[in-house]
Design a protein around this motif. Structure first.
Motif, PDB file in Angstrom:
ATOM      1  N   THR A  64       0.930  -1.238  -0.011  1.00 24.44           N
ATOM      2  CA  THR A  64      -0.099  -0.020  -0.073  1.00 24.44           C
ATOM      3  C   THR A  64       0.656   1.168   0.031  1.00 24.44           C
ATOM      4  O   THR A  64       0.648   2.143  -0.712  1.00 24.44           O
ATOM      5  CB  THR A  64      -0.969  -0.023   1.240  1.00 24.44           C
ATOM      6  N   VAL A  90       2.924   1.630  -3.433  1.00 24.21           N
ATOM      7  CA  VAL A  90       2.139   1.505  -4.663  1.00 24.21           C
ATOM      8  C   VAL A  90       1.241   2.852  -4.519  1.00 24.21           C
ATOM      9  O   VAL A  90       1.049   3.565  -5.694  1.00 24.21           O
ATOM     10  CB  VAL A  90       1.370   0.388  -5.129  1.00 24.21           C
ATOM     11  N   GLU A 122       5.037  -8.767  -2.242  1.00 26.85           N
ATOM     12  CA  GLU A 122       4.186  -9.454  -2.768  1.00 26.85           C
ATOM     13  C   GLU A 122       4.232 -11.141  -2.720  1.00 26.85           C
ATOM     14  O   GLU A 122       3.511 -11.784  -2.563  1.00 26.85           O
ATOM     15  CB  GLU A 122       4.236  -9.014  -4.462  1.00 26.85           C
ATOM     16  N   TYR A 180      -7.899  -2.478  -0.883  1.00 28.42           N
ATOM     17  CA  TYR A 180      -6.734  -1.854  -1.753  1.00 28.42           C
ATOM     18  C   TYR A 180      -6.067  -2.624  -2.756  1.00 28.42           C
ATOM     19  O   TYR A 180      -5.723  -2.372  -3.750  1.00 28.42           O
ATOM     20  CB  TYR A 180      -5.622  -1.109  -0.796  1.00 28.42           C
ATOM     21  N   VAL A 236      -7.095  -5.505  -4.159  1.00 25.33           N
ATOM     22  CA  VAL A 236      -7.830  -5.721  -5.301  1.00 25.33           C
ATOM     23  C   VAL A 236      -8.268  -4.580  -6.105  1.00 25.33           C
ATOM     24  O   VAL A 236      -8.653  -4.607  -7.338  1.00 25.33           O
ATOM     25  CB  VAL A 236      -9.221  -6.544  -4.931  1.00 25.33           C
ATOM     26  N   GLY A 237      -8.223  -3.235  -5.620  1.00 31.43           N
ATOM     27  CA  GLY A 237      -8.543  -2.181  -6.340  1.00 31.43           C
ATOM     28  C   GLY A 237      -7.162  -1.331  -6.699  1.00 31.43           C
ATOM     29  O   GLY A 237      -6.584  -1.605  -7.605  1.00 31.43           O
ATOM     30  N   GLN A 238      -6.914  -0.214  -6.148  1.00 31.72           N
ATOM     31  CA  GLN A 238      -5.889   0.670  -6.340  1.00 31.72           C
ATOM     32  C   GLN A 238      -4.366  -0.063  -6.440  1.00 31.72           C
ATOM     33  O   GLN A 238      -3.582   0.350  -7.438  1.00 31.72           O
ATOM     34  CB  GLN A 238      -5.684   1.659  -5.430  1.00 31.72           C
ATOM     35  N   ILE A 239      -4.131  -0.976  -5.736  1.00 35.81           N
ATOM     36  CA  ILE A 239      -2.897  -1.585  -5.964  1.00 35.81           C
ATOM     37  C   ILE A 239      -2.788  -2.505  -7.110  1.00 35.81           C
ATOM     38  O   ILE A 239      -1.628  -2.675  -7.908  1.00 35.81           O
ATOM     39  CB  ILE A 239      -2.562  -2.517  -4.665  1.00 35.81           C
ATOM     40  N   GLY A 240      -4.006  -2.939  -7.702  1.00 36.11           N
ATOM     41  CA  GLY A 240      -3.879  -3.672  -8.797  1.00 36.11           C
ATOM     42  C   GLY A 240      -3.447  -4.851  -8.996  1.00 36.11           C
ATOM     43  O   GLY A 240      -3.118  -5.478  -9.866  1.00 36.11           O
ATOM     44  N   LYS A 241      -3.550  -5.777  -7.913  1.00 30.80           N
ATOM     45  CA  LYS A 241      -3.040  -7.264  -7.581  1.00 30.80           C
ATOM     46  C   LYS A 241      -4.246  -7.836  -7.166  1.00 30.80           C
ATOM     47  O   LYS A 241      -3.999  -8.886  -6.342  1.00 30.80           O
ATOM     48  CB  LYS A 241      -1.946  -7.319  -6.727  1.00 30.80           C
ATOM     49  N   GLU A 242      -5.455  -8.003  -7.976  1.00 33.85           N
ATOM     50  CA  GLU A 242      -6.760  -8.767  -7.573  1.00 33.85           C
ATOM     51  C   GLU A 242      -6.432 -10.286  -7.697  1.00 33.85           C
ATOM     52  O   GLU A 242      -6.965 -10.878  -7.036  1.00 33.85           O
ATOM     53  CB  GLU A 242      -7.894  -8.241  -8.473  1.00 33.85           C
ATOM     54  N   TYR A 243      -5.398 -10.691  -8.691  1.00 33.48           N
ATOM     55  CA  TYR A 243      -4.900 -11.990  -9.120  1.00 33.48           C
ATOM     56  C   TYR A 243      -4.745 -12.791  -7.571  1.00 33.48           C
ATOM     57  O   TYR A 243      -4.933 -13.935  -7.858  1.00 33.48           O
ATOM     58  CB  TYR A 243      -4.043 -11.993  -9.939  1.00 33.48           C
TER      59      TYR A 243
END
Length: 215
Positions: free
Chosen positions: A114, A117, A136, A174, A176-183
């Motif tokens: 958080t 990123v 990660e 965060y 799954v959203g702004q960080i962009g690591k929903e995977y």
């Protein structure tokens, strides 16, 4: 007495807000902009000498650690709203166990992500790709343990929603959203089912609607 909650736009105060909504406790959200340094104001430091959020003010009673706050209100108002601590001492033990896991195994890595990123440019330091990669990887290993746990029970402490699940909501949002690591969530079957369940709760949806993220 209405509970005042300071800093509702940020992640840790949202942990408190969703708990208060689940427990049907009346509260007042007090905006505080960390990006403008309002948490270093002398008046605020009288409430929170470490200059961080959240802070809750219930009359003269002040608390300022989010997990201590949610434990306190879940216990104080145990007979109303959602039961968040478990119904037996064994269930309570599991709730406490997984709250500690969240604080010490899950949160440090997702917090680093958080910071790097979402907030590095706002806070005036360069994004460190090595820290992002390492965080990660470490978070992935924690989520593998969650996947195993959640293959055996619907929620972390058992087959009931509790503070242990609730405490994960703000920073995972965060992720799954702004960080962009929903995977990291969707690639794990049981973690994904758990996340879809807890993040769709009306209490959390209300928090997201009323108090959008600062970025």
């Amino acid at each position: 007495m209405v509970v005042k909650v300071y800093g509702p736009a940020f992640a840790s105060p949202k942990r408190v807000l969703v708990c208060l909504i689940e427990k049907e406790i009346e509260f007042e959200a007090v905006p505080l902009d960390l990006l403008k340094g309002e948490h270093k104001d002398p008046e605020f430091l009288k409430l929170q000498p470490f200059g961080a959020v959240p802070v809750t003010q219930d009359g003269d009673y002040v608390l300022y650690e989010s997990r201590a706050i949610i434990r306190y209100y879940a216990e104080k108002y145990k007979s109303q709203g959602t039961e968040l601590l478990g119904k037996t001492i064994e269930e309570r033990g599991q709730v406490e166990n997984w709250l500690e896991v969240e604080a010490h195994n899950f949160n440090p890595h997702i917090y680093n992500l958080t910071l790097q990123v979402m907030f590095s440019s706002k806070l005036g330091f360069s994004r460190d790709e090595n820290v992002i990669k390492e965080s990660e990887e470490k978070l992935g290993r924690v989520l593998d343990i969650y996947e195993e746990r959640l293959s055996k029970s619907k929620y972390l402490a058992g087959d009931f929603f509790s503070l242990a699940d609730l405490s994960h909501l703000p920073f995972t949002q965060y992720l799954v959203g702004q960080i962009g690591k929903e995977y990291m969530i969707t690639s794990r079957k049981h973690v994904n089912a758990w996340w879809n369940d807890i993040s769709s709760r009306p209490s959390w949806q209300k928090v997201l609607q009323l108090y959008p993220a600062p970025l």
